[in-house]
Motif scaffolding. Structure first.
Motif, PDB file in Angstrom:
ATOM      1  N   ALA A 156       0.835  -1.201   0.000  1.00  0.00           N
ATOM      2  CA  ALA A 156       0.000   0.000   0.000  1.00  0.00           C
ATOM      3  C   ALA A 156       0.872   1.255   0.000  1.00  0.00           C
ATOM      4  O   ALA A 156       0.629   2.197  -0.754  1.00  0.00           O
ATOM      5  N   SER A 205       2.454   1.768  -3.394  1.00  0.00           N
ATOM      6  CA  SER A 205       1.608   2.345  -4.443  1.00  0.00           C
ATOM      7  C   SER A 205       1.293   3.802  -4.124  1.00  0.00           C
ATOM      8  O   SER A 205       1.180   4.624  -5.037  1.00  0.00           O
ATOM      9  N   ARG A 217       4.257   5.716  -5.359  1.00  0.00           N
ATOM     10  CA  ARG A 217       4.237   5.900  -6.814  1.00  0.00           C
ATOM     11  C   ARG A 217       3.300   7.026  -7.206  1.00  0.00           C
ATOM     12  O   ARG A 217       3.616   7.844  -8.066  1.00  0.00           O
ATOM     13  N   LEU A 246     -13.158   2.458  -4.679  1.00  0.00           N
ATOM     14  CA  LEU A 246     -12.920   2.801  -6.079  1.00  0.00           C
ATOM     15  C   LEU A 246     -13.590   4.120  -6.463  1.00  0.00           C
ATOM     16  O   LEU A 246     -13.191   4.771  -7.418  1.00  0.00           O
ATOM     17  N   LEU A 264      -5.209  10.424  -9.845  1.00  0.00           N
ATOM     18  CA  LEU A 264      -6.172   9.513  -9.218  1.00  0.00           C
ATOM     19  C   LEU A 264      -7.273   9.020 -10.140  1.00  0.00           C
ATOM     20  O   LEU A 264      -7.827   7.955  -9.930  1.00  0.00           O
ATOM     21  N   PRO A 317      -9.067   7.183 -12.666  1.00  0.00           N
ATOM     22  CA  PRO A 317      -8.723   6.042 -13.518  1.00  0.00           C
ATOM     23  C   PRO A 317      -9.165   6.245 -14.970  1.00  0.00           C
ATOM     24  O   PRO A 317      -8.621   5.644 -15.872  1.00  0.00           O
TER      25      PRO A 317
END
Lengths: 243, 301
Positions: free
Chosen positions: B23, B26, B29, B216, B296, B298
Protein backbone atom coordinates in the motif's frame (compact mmCIF):
# COMPACT_ATOMS: atom_id res chain seq x y z
CA UNK A 1 -23.30 -32.97 -9.09
CA UNK A 2 -24.97 -30.47 -11.44
CA UNK A 3 -28.48 -30.96 -12.77
CA UNK A 4 -30.08 -28.46 -15.11
CA UNK A 5 -33.61 -29.22 -16.23
CA UNK A 6 -35.81 -27.16 -18.52
CA UNK A 7 -33.92 -23.96 -17.73
CA UNK A 8 -35.54 -20.90 -19.29
CA UNK A 9 -34.21 -17.35 -19.10
CA UNK A 10 -35.73 -14.26 -20.64
CA UNK A 11 -34.18 -10.83 -20.95
CA UNK A 12 -37.11 -8.49 -21.48
CA UNK A 13 -39.27 -10.18 -24.10
CA UNK A 14 -36.34 -12.01 -25.64
CA UNK A 15 -35.89 -15.71 -24.85
CA UNK A 16 -32.18 -16.20 -24.31
CA UNK A 17 -32.27 -19.74 -22.95
CA UNK A 18 -35.15 -22.03 -23.92
CA UNK A 19 -35.48 -25.27 -22.08
CA UNK A 20 -31.89 -26.37 -21.61
CA UNK A 21 -31.28 -29.67 -19.81
CA UNK A 22 -28.09 -31.51 -18.99
CA UNK A 23 -26.36 -33.03 -15.99
CA UNK A 24 -22.78 -33.49 -14.84
CA UNK A 25 -21.79 -36.26 -12.45
CA UNK A 26 -19.47 -35.63 -9.51
CA UNK A 27 -15.91 -35.28 -10.70
CA UNK A 28 -17.05 -34.93 -14.29
CA UNK A 29 -16.30 -32.18 -16.71
CA UNK A 30 -18.84 -30.77 -19.10
CA UNK A 31 -18.20 -28.21 -21.79
CA UNK A 32 -20.79 -25.96 -23.35
CA UNK A 33 -19.87 -24.69 -26.81
CA UNK A 34 -21.76 -22.47 -29.17
CA UNK A 35 -21.56 -19.25 -31.10
CA UNK A 36 -21.68 -15.88 -29.40
CA UNK A 37 -25.20 -15.12 -28.27
CA UNK A 38 -26.21 -18.77 -28.09
CA UNK A 39 -26.94 -18.40 -24.37
CA UNK A 40 -24.08 -20.48 -22.99
CA UNK A 41 -22.71 -17.86 -20.60
CA UNK A 42 -26.25 -17.04 -19.47
CA UNK A 43 -26.74 -20.66 -18.36
CA UNK A 44 -23.51 -20.46 -16.40
CA UNK A 45 -24.37 -17.18 -14.69
CA UNK A 46 -27.70 -18.64 -13.55
CA UNK A 47 -25.85 -21.59 -12.00
CA UNK A 48 -23.40 -19.18 -10.41
CA UNK A 49 -26.25 -17.30 -8.74
CA UNK A 50 -25.37 -14.10 -10.55
CA UNK A 51 -28.70 -13.94 -12.33
CA UNK A 52 -31.89 -14.75 -10.43
CA UNK A 53 -34.32 -14.26 -13.28
CA UNK A 54 -34.63 -17.89 -14.43
CA UNK A 55 -37.30 -20.58 -14.56
CA UNK A 56 -36.84 -24.30 -14.36
CA UNK A 57 -34.86 -26.57 -12.09
CA UNK A 58 -31.24 -26.24 -11.04
CA UNK A 59 -29.46 -28.51 -8.63
CA UNK A 60 -25.88 -28.41 -7.42
CA UNK A 61 -24.33 -31.00 -5.11
CA UNK A 62 -27.72 -32.53 -4.39
CA UNK A 63 -29.24 -29.22 -3.31
CA UNK A 64 -31.96 -27.65 -5.49
CA UNK A 65 -31.17 -23.98 -6.06
CA UNK A 66 -33.63 -21.34 -5.05
CA UNK A 67 -33.47 -17.67 -5.80
CA UNK A 68 -31.37 -16.84 -2.76
CA UNK A 69 -28.06 -18.48 -1.94
CA UNK A 70 -26.83 -19.73 1.37
CA UNK A 71 -23.29 -19.66 2.66
CA UNK A 72 -22.81 -23.36 2.06
CA UNK A 73 -23.55 -22.98 -1.62
CA UNK A 74 -21.20 -20.02 -1.91
CA UNK A 75 -18.54 -22.30 -0.66
CA UNK A 76 -19.35 -25.16 -3.00
CA UNK A 77 -19.66 -23.32 -6.32
CA UNK A 78 -17.01 -20.91 -7.55
CA UNK A 79 -16.30 -19.36 -10.89
CA UNK A 80 -13.35 -18.25 -13.03
CA UNK A 81 -14.17 -15.39 -15.35
CA UNK A 82 -13.26 -14.78 -18.94
CA UNK A 83 -11.27 -11.58 -18.67
CA UNK A 84 -8.41 -11.72 -16.17
CA UNK A 85 -7.99 -7.96 -16.63
CA UNK A 86 -11.51 -7.30 -15.38
CA UNK A 87 -11.91 -9.99 -12.77
CA UNK A 88 -9.39 -8.72 -10.19
CA UNK A 89 -10.09 -5.64 -8.08
CA UNK A 90 -7.62 -2.99 -9.32
CA UNK A 91 -6.85 -1.61 -5.85
CA UNK A 92 -6.47 -4.90 -4.01
CA UNK A 93 -3.34 -6.97 -3.71
CA UNK A 94 -3.34 -10.68 -4.52
CA UNK A 95 -3.20 -11.31 -0.78
CA UNK A 96 -6.35 -9.28 -0.20
CA UNK A 97 -8.20 -10.96 -3.09
CA UNK A 98 -7.38 -14.39 -1.71
CA UNK A 99 -8.15 -13.60 1.90
CA UNK A 100 -11.56 -12.08 1.14
CA UNK A 101 -13.40 -15.42 0.56
CA UNK A 102 -11.76 -16.84 3.70
CA UNK A 103 -12.79 -13.85 5.82
CA UNK A 104 -16.33 -13.79 4.44
CA UNK A 105 -16.83 -17.48 5.13
CA UNK A 106 -15.09 -17.47 8.47
CA UNK A 107 -12.39 -19.93 7.44
CA UNK A 108 -9.32 -19.54 9.62
CA UNK A 109 -5.65 -20.17 9.04
CA UNK A 110 -5.58 -17.48 6.35
CA UNK A 111 -1.83 -17.10 6.05
CA UNK A 112 -1.05 -20.77 5.53
CA UNK A 113 -3.93 -21.30 3.11
CA UNK A 114 -2.87 -18.38 0.94
CA UNK A 115 0.73 -19.57 0.78
CA UNK A 116 -0.38 -23.09 -0.13
CA UNK A 117 -2.86 -21.86 -2.72
CA UNK A 118 -0.24 -19.68 -4.42
CA UNK A 119 2.11 -22.62 -4.73
CA UNK A 120 -0.74 -24.86 -5.97
CA UNK A 121 -1.39 -22.52 -8.89
CA UNK A 122 2.38 -22.11 -9.44
CA UNK A 123 2.57 -18.43 -8.58
CA UNK A 124 5.80 -17.22 -6.94
CA UNK A 125 5.50 -16.25 -3.28
CA UNK A 126 6.80 -12.81 -4.32
CA UNK A 127 3.53 -12.19 -6.18
CA UNK A 128 1.52 -12.30 -2.98
CA UNK A 129 1.54 -8.58 -2.25
CA UNK A 130 1.43 -7.34 -5.81
CA UNK A 131 -1.42 -5.42 -7.35
CA UNK A 132 -3.09 -6.80 -10.49
CA UNK A 133 -1.41 -4.22 -12.72
CA UNK A 134 1.95 -5.68 -11.69
CA UNK A 135 1.00 -9.13 -13.00
CA UNK A 136 0.86 -10.63 -16.50
CA UNK A 137 -2.39 -11.91 -18.00
CA UNK A 138 -1.51 -15.53 -17.27
CA UNK A 139 -0.54 -14.68 -13.69
CA UNK A 140 -3.78 -12.81 -13.22
CA UNK A 141 -5.77 -15.80 -14.40
CA UNK A 142 -3.81 -17.97 -11.95
CA UNK A 143 -4.82 -15.55 -9.19
CA UNK A 144 -8.45 -15.79 -10.32
CA UNK A 145 -8.25 -19.59 -10.21
CA UNK A 146 -6.62 -19.43 -6.77
CA UNK A 147 -9.36 -17.12 -5.54
CA UNK A 148 -12.04 -19.51 -6.80
CA UNK A 149 -10.39 -22.55 -5.22
CA UNK A 150 -9.26 -21.13 -1.88
CA UNK A 151 -12.59 -21.80 -0.20
CA UNK A 152 -12.34 -25.41 -1.45
CA UNK A 153 -15.41 -25.63 -3.66
CA UNK A 154 -16.51 -28.87 -5.30
CA UNK A 155 -17.82 -27.25 -8.48
CA UNK A 156 -15.82 -24.84 -10.61
CA UNK A 157 -17.55 -22.85 -13.33
CA UNK A 158 -15.16 -21.75 -16.07
CA UNK A 159 -16.33 -18.97 -18.35
CA UNK A 160 -13.93 -19.04 -21.31
CA UNK A 161 -10.99 -19.05 -18.89
CA UNK A 162 -8.33 -18.93 -21.62
CA UNK A 163 -9.86 -16.90 -24.43
CA UNK A 164 -8.27 -13.61 -23.30
CA UNK A 165 -4.78 -15.13 -23.07
CA UNK A 166 -2.20 -15.68 -25.76
CA UNK A 167 -1.73 -19.20 -27.06
CA UNK A 168 1.31 -20.31 -25.07
CA UNK A 169 -0.26 -19.10 -21.83
CA UNK A 170 -3.56 -20.76 -22.76
CA UNK A 171 -1.87 -24.16 -22.72
CA UNK A 172 -0.30 -23.49 -19.30
CA UNK A 173 -3.62 -22.50 -17.79
CA UNK A 174 -5.41 -25.49 -19.34
CA UNK A 175 -2.78 -27.87 -17.97
CA UNK A 176 -3.07 -26.21 -14.57
CA UNK A 177 -6.84 -26.67 -14.62
CA UNK A 178 -6.44 -30.32 -15.64
CA UNK A 179 -4.01 -30.99 -12.79
CA UNK A 180 -6.13 -29.17 -10.21
CA UNK A 181 -9.20 -31.16 -11.18
CA UNK A 182 -7.36 -34.43 -10.71
CA UNK A 183 -5.87 -33.36 -7.36
CA UNK A 184 -9.03 -31.96 -5.87
CA UNK A 185 -11.73 -34.13 -7.49
CA UNK A 186 -13.42 -31.03 -8.86
CA UNK A 187 -16.45 -30.96 -11.11
CA UNK A 188 -15.96 -28.61 -14.04
CA UNK A 189 -18.51 -26.83 -16.13
CA UNK A 190 -16.82 -24.86 -18.87
CA UNK A 191 -18.15 -22.48 -21.45
CA UNK A 192 -16.16 -21.76 -24.58
CA UNK A 193 -16.46 -21.05 -28.25
CA UNK A 194 -13.19 -22.84 -28.87
CA UNK A 195 -13.78 -26.55 -29.47
CA UNK A 196 -10.11 -27.42 -29.08
CA UNK A 197 -10.02 -25.89 -25.58
CA UNK A 198 -13.20 -27.66 -24.54
CA UNK A 199 -12.01 -30.96 -25.96
CA UNK A 200 -8.77 -30.62 -24.01
CA UNK A 201 -10.52 -30.25 -20.67
CA UNK A 202 -13.95 -31.86 -20.94
CA UNK A 203 -15.15 -35.41 -21.46
CA UNK A 204 -18.61 -34.41 -22.61
CA UNK A 205 -19.67 -31.46 -24.72
CA UNK A 206 -23.06 -29.81 -25.09
CA UNK A 207 -23.66 -27.73 -28.18
CA UNK A 208 -25.87 -24.70 -27.78
CA UNK A 209 -27.50 -22.80 -30.58
CA UNK A 210 -30.05 -20.05 -30.34
CA UNK A 211 -30.86 -20.72 -26.68
CA UNK A 212 -31.27 -24.47 -26.99
CA UNK A 213 -28.90 -27.32 -26.33
CA UNK A 214 -29.09 -29.07 -29.67
CA UNK A 215 -26.73 -31.95 -29.00
CA UNK A 216 -24.75 -33.57 -26.20
CA UNK A 217 -21.89 -35.81 -27.26
CA UNK A 218 -18.62 -37.18 -25.99
CA UNK A 219 -15.34 -35.52 -26.89
CA UNK A 220 -14.26 -38.61 -28.86
CA UNK A 221 -17.39 -38.45 -31.00
CA UNK A 222 -16.79 -34.78 -31.58
CA UNK A 223 -13.16 -35.34 -32.56
CA UNK A 224 -14.13 -38.19 -34.89
CA UNK A 225 -16.85 -36.09 -36.44
CA UNK A 226 -19.72 -38.36 -35.35
CA UNK A 227 -22.12 -35.46 -34.99
CA UNK A 228 -25.93 -35.68 -35.24
CA UNK A 229 -26.87 -32.06 -35.76
CA UNK A 230 -25.96 -29.59 -38.49
CA UNK A 231 -25.07 -26.86 -35.91
CA UNK A 232 -22.47 -29.15 -34.35
CA UNK A 233 -21.04 -30.07 -37.72
CA UNK A 234 -20.81 -26.40 -38.65
CA UNK A 235 -19.01 -25.47 -35.41
CA UNK A 236 -16.62 -28.36 -35.92
CA UNK A 237 -15.89 -27.36 -39.50
CA UNK A 238 -15.26 -23.76 -38.43
CA UNK A 239 -12.94 -24.87 -35.68
CA UNK A 240 -10.95 -27.10 -38.07
CA UNK A 241 -10.63 -24.22 -40.52
CA UNK A 242 -9.27 -21.95 -37.79
CA UNK A 243 -6.56 -24.40 -36.85
CA UNK B 1 9.04 0.28 9.71
CA UNK B 2 9.44 4.06 10.07
CA UNK B 3 12.97 3.85 8.69
CA UNK B 4 11.54 2.18 5.58
CA UNK B 5 9.50 5.27 4.76
CA UNK B 6 12.57 7.04 3.41
CA UNK B 7 13.89 3.91 1.71
CA UNK B 8 13.07 4.26 -2.00
CA UNK B 9 14.08 0.73 -2.92
CA UNK B 10 11.84 -0.69 -0.19
CA UNK B 11 8.90 1.42 -1.31
CA UNK B 12 9.33 0.59 -4.99
CA UNK B 13 10.06 -3.09 -4.40
CA UNK B 14 8.67 -5.37 -7.06
CA UNK B 15 7.74 -8.00 -4.52
CA UNK B 16 6.50 -6.37 -1.34
CA UNK B 17 6.57 -8.51 1.78
CA UNK B 18 3.39 -7.20 3.41
CA UNK B 19 0.16 -5.44 2.63
CA UNK B 20 1.45 -2.30 4.32
CA UNK B 21 4.52 -2.26 2.11
CA UNK B 22 2.38 -2.78 -1.00
CA UNK B 23 0.00 0.00 0.00
CA UNK B 24 2.82 2.42 0.90
CA UNK B 25 4.60 1.52 -2.32
CA UNK B 26 1.61 2.35 -4.44
CA UNK B 27 1.02 5.55 -2.47
CA UNK B 28 4.66 6.49 -3.08
CA UNK B 29 4.24 5.90 -6.81
CA UNK B 30 1.20 8.18 -6.81
CA UNK B 31 3.23 10.78 -4.94
CA UNK B 32 6.03 10.58 -7.52
CA UNK B 33 3.50 11.09 -10.34
CA UNK B 34 1.99 14.00 -8.47
CA UNK B 35 5.31 15.67 -7.71
CA UNK B 36 6.24 15.57 -11.39
CA UNK B 37 3.27 17.84 -12.08
CA UNK B 38 4.64 21.34 -11.37
CA UNK B 39 1.46 23.44 -11.11
CA UNK B 40 -0.26 20.82 -8.97
CA UNK B 41 2.72 20.68 -6.62
CA UNK B 42 2.66 24.49 -6.40
CA UNK B 43 -1.04 24.26 -5.52
CA UNK B 44 -0.26 21.77 -2.78
CA UNK B 45 2.50 23.98 -1.37
CA UNK B 46 0.16 26.99 -1.26
CA UNK B 47 -2.60 24.95 0.37
CA UNK B 48 -0.15 23.70 3.00
CA UNK B 49 1.07 27.27 3.63
CA UNK B 50 -2.53 28.42 4.02
CA UNK B 51 -3.23 25.60 6.46
CA UNK B 52 -0.13 26.45 8.49
CA UNK B 53 -1.01 30.15 8.42
CA UNK B 54 -4.49 29.37 9.72
CA UNK B 55 -3.22 26.96 12.36
CA UNK B 56 -0.51 29.26 13.70
CA UNK B 57 -2.31 32.58 13.16
CA UNK B 58 -1.89 33.71 16.79
CA UNK B 59 1.88 33.15 16.56
CA UNK B 60 2.33 34.70 13.13
CA UNK B 61 0.12 37.74 13.60
CA UNK B 62 1.88 40.99 14.44
CA UNK B 63 -1.21 42.65 15.89
CA UNK B 64 -4.51 41.66 17.46
CA UNK B 65 -6.89 41.44 14.48
CA UNK B 66 -9.73 43.02 16.46
CA UNK B 67 -7.95 45.99 18.09
CA UNK B 68 -8.96 49.26 16.49
CA UNK B 69 -6.69 52.27 16.21
CA UNK B 70 -8.48 55.14 14.55
CA UNK B 71 -5.34 57.26 14.48
CA UNK B 72 -3.75 54.72 12.14
CA UNK B 73 -6.60 54.10 9.69
CA UNK B 74 -6.08 53.24 6.02
CA UNK B 75 -2.31 53.16 6.29
CA UNK B 76 -0.34 51.88 3.30
CA UNK B 77 1.92 48.86 3.89
CA UNK B 78 4.83 49.71 6.17
CA UNK B 79 7.34 48.06 8.49
CA UNK B 80 4.85 48.23 11.34
CA UNK B 81 1.78 47.17 9.37
CA UNK B 82 3.07 44.80 6.65
CA UNK B 83 -0.08 44.98 4.59
CA UNK B 84 -1.39 48.31 5.89
CA UNK B 85 -4.47 48.94 8.03
CA UNK B 86 -8.18 49.04 7.31
CA UNK B 87 -10.77 51.76 7.90
CA UNK B 88 -10.75 51.13 11.65
CA UNK B 89 -6.98 51.01 11.92
CA UNK B 90 -6.82 47.20 12.29
CA UNK B 91 -3.77 45.41 10.93
CA UNK B 92 -4.71 43.83 7.57
CA UNK B 93 -1.95 41.19 7.69
CA UNK B 94 -3.17 39.86 11.03
CA UNK B 95 -6.79 39.96 9.89
CA UNK B 96 -5.83 38.05 6.76
CA UNK B 97 -4.25 35.28 8.87
CA UNK B 98 -7.27 34.97 11.12
CA UNK B 99 -9.54 35.21 8.07
CA UNK B 100 -7.83 32.12 6.67
CA UNK B 101 -9.14 30.27 9.72
CA UNK B 102 -12.71 31.29 8.96
CA UNK B 103 -12.49 30.48 5.25
CA UNK B 104 -10.67 27.16 5.58
CA UNK B 105 -12.85 26.25 8.55
CA UNK B 106 -15.99 26.67 6.47
CA UNK B 107 -14.44 24.76 3.57
CA UNK B 108 -13.47 21.79 5.71
CA UNK B 109 -16.72 21.77 7.68
CA UNK B 110 -18.62 21.58 4.39
CA UNK B 111 -16.41 18.84 2.99
CA UNK B 112 -16.60 16.72 6.14
CA UNK B 113 -20.39 17.05 6.14
CA UNK B 114 -20.94 16.58 2.46
CA UNK B 115 -18.48 14.06 1.02
CA UNK B 116 -19.53 11.05 3.15
CA UNK B 117 -23.23 11.79 2.60
CA UNK B 118 -22.86 12.11 -1.16
CA UNK B 119 -20.67 9.02 -1.34
CA UNK B 120 -23.03 6.88 0.73
CA UNK B 121 -26.19 7.96 -1.08
CA UNK B 122 -24.61 7.58 -4.51
CA UNK B 123 -23.14 4.14 -3.81
CA UNK B 124 -26.36 2.82 -2.28
CA UNK B 125 -28.50 4.14 -5.15
CA UNK B 126 -26.15 2.80 -7.81
CA UNK B 127 -25.69 -0.56 -6.15
CA UNK B 128 -29.32 -1.45 -5.47
CA UNK B 129 -30.77 0.32 -8.53
CA UNK B 130 -34.56 -0.02 -8.96
CA UNK B 131 -36.82 1.70 -6.46
CA UNK B 132 -34.03 2.61 -4.04
CA UNK B 133 -32.18 4.34 -6.84
CA UNK B 134 -35.28 6.17 -8.06
CA UNK B 135 -36.16 7.49 -4.60
CA UNK B 136 -32.63 8.55 -3.64
CA UNK B 137 -31.99 10.18 -6.99
CA UNK B 138 -35.25 12.13 -6.94
CA UNK B 139 -34.33 13.42 -3.48
CA UNK B 140 -30.96 14.37 -4.93
CA UNK B 141 -32.66 16.16 -7.82
CA UNK B 142 -34.77 18.15 -5.37
CA UNK B 143 -31.68 19.38 -3.56
CA UNK B 144 -29.96 20.05 -6.86
CA UNK B 145 -32.85 22.30 -7.81
CA UNK B 146 -32.25 24.72 -4.90
CA UNK B 147 -30.50 27.87 -6.00
CA UNK B 148 -27.51 28.02 -3.73
CA UNK B 149 -27.35 31.72 -2.98
CA UNK B 150 -31.11 32.08 -2.42
CA UNK B 151 -31.15 29.08 -0.09
CA UNK B 152 -28.23 30.56 1.81
CA UNK B 153 -30.01 33.90 2.09
CA UNK B 154 -33.18 32.16 3.26
CA UNK B 155 -31.23 30.28 5.92
CA UNK B 156 -29.50 33.36 7.12
CA UNK B 157 -32.83 35.18 7.29
CA UNK B 158 -34.57 32.29 9.04
CA UNK B 159 -31.87 31.36 11.55
CA UNK B 160 -29.25 34.04 11.97
CA UNK B 161 -26.39 35.39 9.94
CA UNK B 162 -23.17 33.61 10.74
CA UNK B 163 -20.76 30.87 9.87
CA UNK B 164 -23.10 28.06 10.99
CA UNK B 165 -25.86 29.15 8.62
CA UNK B 166 -23.38 29.55 5.80
CA UNK B 167 -22.01 26.04 6.33
CA UNK B 168 -25.49 24.49 6.38
CA UNK B 169 -26.59 26.39 3.28
CA UNK B 170 -23.45 25.44 1.33
CA UNK B 171 -23.61 21.83 2.52
CA UNK B 172 -27.25 21.38 1.49
CA UNK B 173 -26.54 22.48 -2.04
CA UNK B 174 -23.13 20.84 -2.46
CA UNK B 175 -23.76 17.14 -1.84
CA UNK B 176 -26.00 16.24 -4.83
CA UNK B 177 -23.23 16.31 -7.46
CA UNK B 178 -21.14 13.96 -5.27
CA UNK B 179 -24.06 11.55 -4.99
CA UNK B 180 -24.50 11.56 -8.76
CA UNK B 181 -20.80 11.05 -9.34
CA UNK B 182 -20.64 8.12 -6.90
CA UNK B 183 -23.80 6.61 -8.39
CA UNK B 184 -22.43 6.79 -11.92
CA UNK B 185 -19.21 5.06 -10.84
CA UNK B 186 -21.09 2.44 -8.84
CA UNK B 187 -23.39 1.60 -11.75
CA UNK B 188 -20.34 0.60 -13.76
CA UNK B 189 -18.45 -1.10 -10.92
CA UNK B 190 -21.34 -3.22 -9.61
CA UNK B 191 -21.36 -5.34 -12.78
CA UNK B 192 -17.60 -5.88 -12.81
CA UNK B 193 -16.40 -9.46 -12.59
CA UNK B 194 -14.44 -8.79 -9.41
CA UNK B 195 -17.64 -7.70 -7.69
CA UNK B 196 -19.38 -10.84 -9.03
CA UNK B 197 -16.50 -12.83 -7.53
CA UNK B 198 -16.96 -11.40 -4.03
CA UNK B 199 -20.70 -11.87 -4.38
CA UNK B 200 -20.10 -15.53 -5.18
CA UNK B 201 -17.85 -15.81 -2.16
CA UNK B 202 -20.91 -14.85 -0.12
CA UNK B 203 -20.03 -11.30 0.90
CA UNK B 204 -22.95 -9.22 2.16
CA UNK B 205 -24.18 -6.19 0.22
CA UNK B 206 -22.87 -3.96 2.99
CA UNK B 207 -19.43 -5.47 2.77
CA UNK B 208 -19.39 -5.22 -1.02
CA UNK B 209 -20.36 -1.54 -0.95
CA UNK B 210 -18.06 -0.51 1.89
CA UNK B 211 -14.98 -2.56 1.11
CA UNK B 212 -15.06 -3.08 -2.63
CA UNK B 213 -17.05 -0.33 -4.33
CA UNK B 214 -16.53 2.75 -2.17
CA UNK B 215 -12.71 2.64 -2.29
CA UNK B 216 -12.92 2.80 -6.08
CA UNK B 217 -15.29 5.79 -6.00
CA UNK B 218 -13.02 7.70 -3.62
CA UNK B 219 -10.48 8.80 -6.23
CA UNK B 220 -12.86 10.74 -8.43
CA UNK B 221 -14.69 12.04 -5.35
CA UNK B 222 -11.49 13.46 -3.86
CA UNK B 223 -10.73 15.14 -7.17
CA UNK B 224 -14.19 16.64 -7.41
CA UNK B 225 -14.18 17.80 -3.77
CA UNK B 226 -10.80 19.48 -4.18
CA UNK B 227 -11.94 21.28 -7.31
CA UNK B 228 -15.13 22.33 -5.53
CA UNK B 229 -13.20 23.78 -2.60
CA UNK B 230 -12.30 26.80 -4.68
CA UNK B 231 -15.94 27.49 -5.45
CA UNK B 232 -16.78 27.04 -1.76
CA UNK B 233 -14.09 29.61 -0.91
CA UNK B 234 -15.55 32.06 -3.40
CA UNK B 235 -19.08 31.39 -2.20
CA UNK B 236 -18.05 31.90 1.42
CA UNK B 237 -16.47 35.19 0.44
CA UNK B 238 -19.60 36.18 -1.48
CA UNK B 239 -21.75 35.51 1.57
CA UNK B 240 -19.32 37.53 3.67
CA UNK B 241 -19.40 40.33 1.14
CA UNK B 242 -23.21 40.40 1.35
CA UNK B 243 -22.97 40.45 5.14
CA UNK B 244 -24.52 36.98 5.41
CA UNK B 245 -21.45 35.00 6.43
CA UNK B 246 -19.07 35.66 9.27
CA UNK B 247 -20.21 38.68 11.26
CA UNK B 248 -18.10 41.70 12.27
CA UNK B 249 -15.75 42.11 13.93
CA UNK B 250 -14.68 38.57 13.00
CA UNK B 251 -12.22 38.85 10.11
CA UNK B 252 -13.40 37.22 6.92
CA UNK B 253 -11.95 37.87 3.49
CA UNK B 254 -15.26 38.61 1.75
CA UNK B 255 -16.44 40.88 4.56
CA UNK B 256 -13.06 42.67 4.51
CA UNK B 257 -13.57 43.49 0.82
CA UNK B 258 -17.13 44.59 1.50
CA UNK B 259 -16.20 47.14 4.16
CA UNK B 260 -13.16 48.35 2.25
CA UNK B 261 -14.80 48.73 -1.13
CA UNK B 262 -15.57 52.40 -0.42
CA UNK B 263 -11.84 53.08 -0.53
CA UNK B 264 -11.23 51.29 -3.78
CA UNK B 265 -10.11 54.42 -5.60
CA UNK B 266 -8.04 56.20 -2.94
CA UNK B 267 -6.71 53.39 -0.72
CA UNK B 268 -6.95 50.60 -3.31
CA UNK B 269 -4.68 48.20 -1.43
CA UNK B 270 -7.14 47.79 1.43
CA UNK B 271 -9.77 45.86 -0.60
CA UNK B 272 -7.16 44.45 -2.99
CA UNK B 273 -5.24 42.42 -0.40
CA UNK B 274 -8.11 40.19 0.78
CA UNK B 275 -9.10 39.87 -2.89
CA UNK B 276 -5.65 38.50 -3.69
CA UNK B 277 -5.95 36.11 -0.76
CA UNK B 278 -9.25 34.74 -2.16
CA UNK B 279 -7.73 34.42 -5.62
CA UNK B 280 -4.61 32.63 -4.41
CA UNK B 281 -6.55 30.24 -2.18
CA UNK B 282 -9.08 29.24 -4.81
CA UNK B 283 -6.42 28.98 -7.51
CA UNK B 284 -4.31 26.75 -5.27
CA UNK B 285 -7.21 24.35 -4.68
CA UNK B 286 -7.94 24.28 -8.41
CA UNK B 287 -4.35 23.45 -9.31
CA UNK B 288 -4.24 20.81 -6.61
CA UNK B 289 -7.51 19.31 -7.85
CA UNK B 290 -6.30 19.21 -11.44
CA UNK B 291 -3.11 17.46 -10.38
CA UNK B 292 -5.03 14.96 -8.27
CA UNK B 293 -7.26 14.23 -11.23
CA UNK B 294 -4.26 13.35 -13.36
CA UNK B 295 -3.00 11.00 -10.68
CA UNK B 296 -6.17 9.51 -9.22
CA UNK B 297 -8.83 9.47 -11.88
CA UNK B 298 -8.72 6.04 -13.52
CA UNK B 299 -10.66 7.27 -16.56
CA UNK B 300 -7.54 9.17 -17.63
CA UNK B 301 -5.49 6.00 -17.94
Amino acid sequence: MIVVDDLRIRFGDHDVVRGVRFSVEAGGSFGIVGESGSGKTTVMRALAGLNDAWDGYLQVAGVPLGRGRNADLHRRVQMVFQDPYGSLHPRQTVDRALSEPLLVQGIGDVDRRIRKMLSDVALPAAARFRYPHQLSGGQRQRVAIARALISEPSVLLLDEPTSALDVSVQAEILNLLTDLRAERQLTYLMVSHNLAVVAHLCATVGVMSNGEMVEILSTEDLRAGRTQQPQTARLRALSLEMN
Amino acid sequence: MIAHLVDRAWLLSDSPQSRAQAALGSAYRLWCDFRANGPAFLGLVVVVILLLAAAFAPLLATHDPLIQNLGQRLQPPSADHWLGTDELGRDVYSRLLFGARVTLGIVFAVVVLVAPIGLAIGCIAGYYRGATDAILMRVTDIFLAFPRLILALAFVAAIKPGIGSAVIAIALTTWPPYARLARAETLVLRDADYIAAVRMAGASHRRIILRHIMPLCLGSLVVRVTLDMSSIIIFTASLGFLGMGAQPPSPEWGAMIATARRFLLEQWWVPLIPGIAILVASLAFNLLGDGLRDVLDPKQD
